[in-house]
Design a protein around this motif. Structure first.
Motif, mmCIF file in Angstrom:
data_model
loop_
_atom_site.group_PDB
_atom_site.id
_atom_site.type_symbol
_atom_site.label_atom_id
_atom_site.label_comp_id
_atom_site.label_asym_id
_atom_site.label_seq_id
_atom_site.Cartn_x
_atom_site.Cartn_y
_atom_site.Cartn_z
ATOM 1 N N LEU A 101 0.832 -1.202 0.000
ATOM 2 C CA LEU A 101 0.000 0.000 0.000
ATOM 3 C C LEU A 101 0.867 1.252 0.000
ATOM 4 O O LEU A 101 0.625 2.185 -0.774
ATOM 5 N N MET A 102 1.886 1.292 0.840
ATOM 6 C CA MET A 102 2.745 2.478 0.888
ATOM 7 C C MET A 102 3.424 2.703 -0.459
ATOM 8 O O MET A 102 3.501 3.833 -0.945
ATOM 9 N N ALA A 103 3.914 1.643 -1.072
ATOM 10 C CA ALA A 103 4.568 1.778 -2.379
ATOM 11 C C ALA A 103 3.592 2.319 -3.414
ATOM 12 O O ALA A 103 3.946 3.196 -4.214
ATOM 13 N N ALA A 104 2.363 1.821 -3.406
ATOM 14 C CA ALA A 104 1.356 2.285 -4.367
ATOM 15 C C ALA A 104 1.002 3.743 -4.128
ATOM 16 O O ALA A 104 0.877 4.526 -5.082
ATOM 17 N N LEU A 105 0.835 4.125 -2.870
ATOM 18 C CA LEU A 105 0.488 5.516 -2.563
ATOM 19 C C LEU A 105 1.613 6.460 -2.953
ATOM 20 O O LEU A 105 1.369 7.509 -3.557
ATOM 21 N N ALA A 106 2.838 6.114 -2.618
ATOM 22 C CA ALA A 106 3.970 6.971 -2.969
ATOM 23 C C ALA A 106 4.071 7.129 -4.486
ATOM 24 O O ALA A 106 4.285 8.237 -4.992
ATOM 25 N N ALA A 107 3.867 6.044 -5.218
ATOM 26 C CA ALA A 107 3.959 6.091 -6.680
ATOM 27 C C ALA A 107 2.882 6.995 -7.286
ATOM 28 O O ALA A 107 3.117 7.630 -8.322
ATOM 29 N N LEU A 108 1.723 7.070 -6.656
ATOM 30 C CA LEU A 108 0.631 7.923 -7.164
ATOM 31 C C LEU A 108 1.080 9.367 -7.365
ATOM 32 O O LEU A 108 0.653 10.026 -8.306
ATOM 33 N N PHE A 109 1.896 9.856 -6.455
ATOM 34 C CA PHE A 109 2.262 11.272 -6.442
ATOM 35 C C PHE A 109 3.502 11.593 -7.267
ATOM 36 O O PHE A 109 3.802 12.753 -7.488
ATOM 37 N N GLU A 110 4.238 10.577 -7.703
ATOM 38 C CA GLU A 110 5.438 10.769 -8.524
ATOM 39 C C GLU A 110 6.408 11.772 -7.877
ATOM 40 O O GLU A 110 6.766 12.789 -8.478
ATOM 41 N N PRO A 111 6.861 11.483 -6.648
ATOM 42 C CA PRO A 111 7.732 12.439 -5.960
ATOM 43 C C PRO A 111 9.156 12.443 -6.510
ATOM 44 O O PRO A 111 9.674 11.421 -6.952
ATOM 45 N N ALA A 112 9.786 13.611 -6.456
ATOM 46 C CA ALA A 112 11.203 13.717 -6.786
ATOM 47 C C ALA A 112 12.049 13.202 -5.628
ATOM 48 O O ALA A 112 13.153 12.717 -5.833
ATOM 49 N N ASP A 113 11.511 13.305 -4.416
ATOM 50 C CA ASP A 113 12.220 12.852 -3.222
ATOM 51 C C ASP A 113 11.217 12.202 -2.287
ATOM 52 O O ASP A 113 10.103 12.712 -2.117
ATOM 53 N N ALA A 114 11.603 11.078 -1.697
ATOM 54 C CA ALA A 114 10.732 10.372 -0.752
ATOM 55 C C ALA A 114 11.567 9.878 0.417
ATOM 56 O O ALA A 114 12.598 9.245 0.218
ATOM 57 N N ARG A 115 11.111 10.190 1.608
ATOM 58 C CA ARG A 115 11.776 9.729 2.831
ATOM 59 C C ARG A 115 10.820 8.766 3.525
ATOM 60 O O ARG A 115 9.726 9.155 3.938
ATOM 61 N N HIS A 116 11.230 7.509 3.635
ATOM 62 C CA HIS A 116 10.396 6.459 4.223
ATOM 63 C C HIS A 116 10.943 6.037 5.582
ATOM 64 O O HIS A 116 12.157 5.966 5.775
ATOM 65 N N HIS A 117 10.027 5.734 6.492
ATOM 66 C CA HIS A 117 10.390 5.259 7.826
ATOM 67 C C HIS A 117 9.465 4.108 8.205
ATOM 68 O O HIS A 117 8.302 4.080 7.804
ATOM 69 N N ALA A 118 9.978 3.184 8.998
ATOM 70 C CA ALA A 118 9.187 2.048 9.474
ATOM 71 C C ALA A 118 9.425 1.859 10.964
ATOM 72 O O ALA A 118 10.544 2.007 11.451
ATOM 73 N N LEU A 119 8.351 1.526 11.659
ATOM 74 C CA LEU A 119 8.413 1.297 13.089
ATOM 75 C C LEU A 119 7.597 0.054 13.403
ATOM 76 O O LEU A 119 6.407 -0.012 13.053
ATOM 77 N N VAL A 120 8.220 -0.925 14.025
ATOM 78 C CA VAL A 120 7.488 -2.095 14.488
ATOM 79 C C VAL A 120 6.885 -1.713 15.832
ATOM 80 O O VAL A 120 7.582 -1.211 16.724
ATOM 81 N N ARG A 121 5.583 -1.955 15.963
ATOM 82 C CA ARG A 121 4.871 -1.527 17.178
ATOM 83 C C ARG A 121 4.268 -2.714 17.888
ATOM 84 O O ARG A 121 4.058 -3.766 17.319
ATOM 85 N N GLY A 122 3.942 -2.502 19.171
ATOM 86 C CA GLY A 122 3.213 -3.480 19.939
ATOM 87 C C GLY A 122 4.019 -4.695 20.357
ATOM 88 O O GLY A 122 3.465 -5.768 20.543
ATOM 89 N N GLN A 123 5.307 -4.529 20.507
ATOM 90 C CA GLN A 123 6.171 -5.642 20.904
ATOM 91 C C GLN A 123 6.154 -5.815 22.431
ATOM 92 O O GLN A 123 7.187 -5.892 23.067
ATOM 93 N N LEU A 124 4.976 -5.882 22.981
ATOM 94 C CA LEU A 124 4.837 -6.004 24.429
ATOM 95 C C LEU A 124 4.820 -7.472 24.834
ATOM 96 O O LEU A 124 4.315 -8.325 24.109
#
Length: 129
Positions: A101-124
């Motif tokens: 989904l993130m790849a598809a959304l980013a591609a929609l906008f055709e950005p010249a620059d993209a900064r991606h971040h990922a966070l694993v959550r809920g590791q309780l």
């Protein structure tokens, strides 16, 4: 309850029409979420009014997913978009769906620059809840 939270900051978006087209953006985001295999259960979109100088207002919106959410904000005055995709992995690992989904959304906008971040959550631990 663990999950994957992805964010992206897009700049220099060539598809500037999508930055101000609320209905078109809503359709595109919904289609991308469904194509990724995620379940849309609700949504809300808001287009901001045009600026006094005639600059078109941006859009903020979100999809509520059975797996969690997608949120985005467009900044037409600087050709930028911020994206937020979060999926929970309670009954199965939805991480690949979130990445698609993130790849598809980013591609929609055709950005010249993209900064991606990922966070694993809920590791309780099991006793934390």
């Amino acid at each position: 309850m663990n999950g994957l939270h992805l964010t992206a900051d897009l700049a220099g978006c060539a598809n500037d029409a999508l930055l101000t087209d609320g209905s078109g953006l809503a359709r595109a985001v919904r289609a991308a979420a469904e194509a990724a295999g995620l379940s849309v259960v609700g949504e809300h979109w808001h287009r901001f009014p045009d600026a006094p100088d005639g600059q078109p207002g941006g859009i903020t919106g979100m999809l509520l997913l059975a797996e969690s959410h997608v949120a985005l904000h467009t900044w037409p005055e600087i050709a930028s978009v911020t994206l937020d995709v979060y999926v929970c992995n309670y009954e199965g690992d939805n991480s690949d769906k979130a990445r698609a989904l993130m790849a598809a959304l980013a591609a929609l906008f055709e950005p010249a620059d993209a900064r991606h971040h990922a966070l694993v959550r809920g590791q309780l631990g099991a006793g934390a809840l």
